[in-house]
Scaffold this active site. Structure first.
Site, PDB file in Angstrom:
ATOM      1  N   CYS A   2       0.825  -1.191   0.000  1.00 18.42           N
ATOM      2  CA  CYS A   2       0.000   0.000   0.000  1.00 18.42           C
ATOM      3  C   CYS A   2       0.866   1.250   0.000  1.00 18.42           C
ATOM      4  O   CYS A   2       2.091   1.182  -0.074  1.00 18.42           O
ATOM      5  CB  CYS A   2      -0.901   0.019   1.238  1.00 18.42           C
ATOM      6  SG  CYS A   2      -1.822  -1.519   1.510  1.00 18.42           S
ATOM      7  N   GLY A  72       2.675  -3.166   3.499  1.00 18.18           N
ATOM      8  CA  GLY A  72       3.491  -4.369   3.414  1.00 18.18           C
ATOM      9  C   GLY A  72       2.769  -5.612   3.880  1.00 18.18           C
ATOM     10  O   GLY A  72       1.534  -5.685   3.874  1.00 18.18           O
TER      11      GLY A  72
END
Length: 607
Positions: A2, A72
Site C-alpha cells: 500500500c 506491506g
C-alpha cells in the site's frame, strides 16, 4: 502492499490530503481514504488488497483504542495470531493489519521483534499521545519523514511530502547519489526529509514534538560460526528457505514468480512449484539484442519444473519511453539502469498476477557477485609495500589512456577493503566536484572481526542491497500495483548464512554461492547453471550512441547542465560524453546517472 501517509502539520487547503494520496495511487488502487484523528493528526492510506480482500480490512484501521496505517506484509501473521488469541486478543478480520495492532498492545515497542515481513507502519496510541512506527529489518518498504517546527509528516513516497511543503535541495545528498547511484538512507534529496533506516522503530511525542528512534535488529558484529558439517548446514538452510517461500505464497490474489533462469530465481521457482498443487505462473523478460537475452535459460528451467511460463518481449519503443520518463516511476534520483527491464517485467506480470516472488538477495548473502572474484585475486597486490605501490602508480599515471590512471589510483589505496569501497564504487569521479563523505555503513566493511568476504557481504547487504536492489524492485513493481516478495531476503536466511564458514558460501575453488547451488541441485540439473553469471541489463550504451543520441545531447545542453553546476565539472563531464560517443570508452553508467539527475531536477521544476 500500500501507500501510507500521516501528518500533524495543519494545512489550509481542503483538498491537500487527497492530492497527497493521489501521488501514491499506483501503490494502492483498490481503496483510498484519509481521516482526521482527535483534531491532532491525519492518517491516509491507499490499499492494494492482498490478504482479506473484504472492506473490513481497509485502512486507516482502528483496533480497540489505537489507529494504524500499514504498508506491506507480515508473513508469519497466522502463527502470531494464534499466540495472541491464547493471550486473550480477539480478531474480526483475517488480515495481518489487525495482528500488527494486537501485537503492539501485547508487546509494546518490542512487537517489531515478533514480525517476519516487509513493512512500514505507524500506530497512533492516544493513551500515551505518541506515534509509534517501524520499518522492516532490510528496508523492503519505503518510509520518508519530514520533521520541522510545524510538525511531523511521513509517507511511502517522497512526492506526497513535496506537496504543500517548501523543501530545499540537499546537494550533499545529490553528491552521494553521483557516487553510489542512489541516495543512501537516512538521506533524501531534500534537507529535513529523511528515510527511516531499515530495522528501525521510532516514537513521536505529540505533546513535546520529540522524535526518537532506535535500531531493533542488525547483522552480527562478530563471526558466529556454528556449522562445521556442510550437509547439516545445507539441510537446515533448505528448511528455512522452503518455509520462507511457503509463507510468502499466502495471498488471496493470483501469484507468480519472476524467473531469469539464474541460480536464485530458479531456486525460488522450484520451491514454489514444489509447494503448489498446480503449475505456478513464471515470467521472464526477452531481449532481442545479442548478449542481453538470457530468456532461453528461464525457458529451460520452466520446462523442467512444468510451470505456466510467459516470456515478455522487451519492446524497444517501451524501453525508450521508460528511459525518457524514468523520473515518473522513481521518486528520487536512482541510477540502476536494470530498473528499466524491471519496469517492463512488472508491467506485464501485473496483467496476470498481483503478487510475484523474486530471487533477489542471494548474491549479497551467499557471495555470488563476480566482483568477489576480483577482490580475491587482487588481495596479493596489497601485500606489496605501500611505498613501492605508490612509486608504480606515479609511473602509470603519466601513461596515455584512462585505464592506466584507474590502475594507478587503485595502487595508491591503503588496503584491499579500501580498494573495494572506492575503486569499484567510484570509478572515474574526476568530474564530480565534491567528495563523498564516508558512507554510513563503512563500519561493516572495516570490521576487523570478520574476514574480507564476510565484511564485504555485510557491507553490501546494508548498502547496495538496501539502497539499490530493494529500491529498484520495490518502486518498479509498485509503479504497476504489483507486490514483489523476496524469500532470500528473509532475515532468518541472512542469519543462518552468517553461522556458516565462508567456504560453505564461497568455495576454496572460487565456487560462488556454493551451498545455495547445492540446495538448487536437489530440484534442477547442475549443468543448466554451469555458465558465467549475467546481470539484469539492457543495451543502454548502444542506444546512447544511436537512437537516444539526440535525447542525450539535448539533456546535456548548457542550460540543463546549469542545474548541476554545484555538483560537477561540466567540461570534464562532457569529455566523458565525447569519449562514449566516439567509442573510446564505455561511460554508460556515468551518462545514465546524469540523465536521471537532470531529468529529475527538471521534473521538480528546478529549471
Amino acid at each position: 502492499m500500500c501507500g501510507i501517509f500521516g501528518t500533524t502539520i495543519k494545512y489550509k487547503e481542503a483538498d491537500i490530503y487527497d492530492n497527497k494520496l493521489e501521488t501514491m495511487r499506483q501503490r494502492g488502487p483498490d481503496f483510498s481514504k484519509h481521516i482526521e484523528i482527535n483534531n491532532k493528526l491525519v492518517f491516509g492510506h491507499n490499499r492494494l488488497a492482498i490478504v482479506d480482500l473484504d472492506e473490513r480490512s481497509n485502512q486507516p484501521f482502528v483496533y480497540q483504542h489505537i489507529s494504524i496505517v500499514f504498508n506491506g506484509e507480515v508473513y508469519n501473521f497466522l502463527e502470531l495470531k494464534r499466540e495472541l488469541i491464547e493471550l486473550g486478543y480477539h480478531f474480526e478480520t483475517t488480515s495481518d493489519t489487525e495482528v500488527v495492532c494486537a501485537a503492539y498492545l501485547a508487546y509494546g515497542e518490542n512487537c517489531v521483534n515478533h514480525f517476519n515481513g516487509m513493512f512500514a507502519f505507524v500506530i497512533y496510541d492516544p493513551t500515551m499521545e505518541i506515534l509509534f512506527g517501524a520499518r522492516d529489518r532490510l528496508g523492503k518498504k519505503p518510509f520518508y519523514y519530514y520533521l520541522n517546527d510545524s510538525g511531523f509528516e511521513f509517507a511511502s513516497k517522497l512526492s506526497a511530502i513535496e506537496i504543500g511543503n517548501e523543501l530545499e535541495i540537499d546537494y550533499e545528498s545529490l553528491t552521494r547519489y553521483l557516487y553510489w547511484n542512489y541516495i543512501p538512507e537516512p538521506y533524501s534529496p531534500y534537507k529535513k526529509v529523511h528515510k527511516l533506516p531499515s530495522a528501525t522503530c521510532f516514537t513521536y511525542d505529540l505533546n513535546s514534538s520529540v522524535f526518537e528512534s532506535r535500531l531493533y535488529w542488525d547483522l552480527p558484529n562478530e563471526n558466529n560460526v556454528t556449522y562445521s558439517d556442510f550437509q547439516q548446514a545445507k539441510t537446515d538452510l533448505k528448511g528455512v528457505l522452503q518455509d520462507s517461500v511457503n509463507i510468502r505464497m499466502i495471498a488471496d490474489v493470483p501469484l507468480g514468480v519472476f524467473l531469469s533462469g539464474g541460480v536464485d530465481s530458479s531456486l525460488i521457482a522450484a520451491m514454489a512449484q514444489h509447494n503448489s498443487p498446480k503449475p505456478i505462473k513464471t515470467f521472464s523478460v526477452k531481449f532481442s539484442e545479442k548478449g542481453f537475452d538470457e530468456s532461453v535459460y528461464a525457458k529451460k528451467v520452466a520446462d523442467i519444473l512444468g510451470t505456466d511460463h510467459t516470456e515478455i518481449q522487451c519492446s524497444y519503443e517501451e524501453g525508450i519511453d521508460f528511459i525518457k520518463n524514468f523520473s515518473k516511476y522513481y521518486d528520487e534520483p536512482f541510477a540502476d539502469s536494470s530498473a528499466i527491464p524491471t519496469l517492463l517485467l512488472s508491467k506485464y506480470t501485473k496483467e496476470n498476477v498481483t503478487v510475484a516472488l523474486s530471487g533477489d538477495g542471494g548474491d549479497e548473502t551467499f557471495l555470488g557477485y563476480n566482483i568477489y572474484d576480483v577482490v580475491q585475486k587482487r588481495k596479493k597486490i596489497y601485500q606489496i609495500p605501500f611505498a613501492l605501490r605508490s612509486m608504480i602508480a606515479v609511473v602509470l599515471k603519466y601513461l596515455p589512456g584512462i585505464r592506466f590512471q584507474i590502475i594507478a589510483r587503485g595502487l595508491k589505496l591503503k588496503n584491499i577493503r579500501e580498494f573495494y569501497l572506492y575503486y569499484f564504487k567510484t570509478l572515474n569521479t574526476k568530474w564530480i566536484l565534491k567528495k563523498e563523505h564516508d558512507p554510513k555503513y563503512l563500519s561493516y566493511l572495516n570490521n576487523s572481526k570478520k574476514n574480507l568476504l564476510e565484511a564485504i557481504s555485510d557491507f553490501d547487504t546494508k548498502s547496495y542491497m538496501n539502497g539499490d536492489c530493494i529500491t529498484k524492485v520495490e518502486r518498479g513493481s509498485m509503479a504497476f500495483s504489483l507486490e514483489v516478495r523476496s524469500p532470500l531476503m528473509d532475515y532468518r536466511v541472512l542469519e543462518i548464512a552468517r553461522k556458516m564458514p565462508t567456504n560453505f558460501k564461497y568455495g576454496d575453488d572460487g565456487n560462488k554461492k556454493r551451498i545455495l547451488k547445492e540446495v538448487l541441485y536437489d530440484y534442477l540439473p547442475k549443468e543448466i547453471f554451469e555458465r558465467k553469471k549475467a546481470g539484469f541489463s539492457m543495451p543502454l550504451g548502444i542506444w546512447f550512441k544511436s537512437t537516444l543520441k539526440d535525447f542525450v545531447m539535448e539533456t546535456f545542453s548548457n542550460e540543463n547542465l546549469k542545474l548541476v553546476e554545484p555538483l560537477i565539472d561540466k567540461r570534464e563531464f562532457m569529455k566523458i560524453v565525447e569519449q562514449h560517443m566516439n567509442g573510446q570508452w564505455d561511460h554508460t553508467p556515468r551518462i545514465w546517472k546524469m540523465l536521471v539527475l537532470i531529468n529529475w531536477l527538471k521534473r521538480k521544476d528546478y529549471a
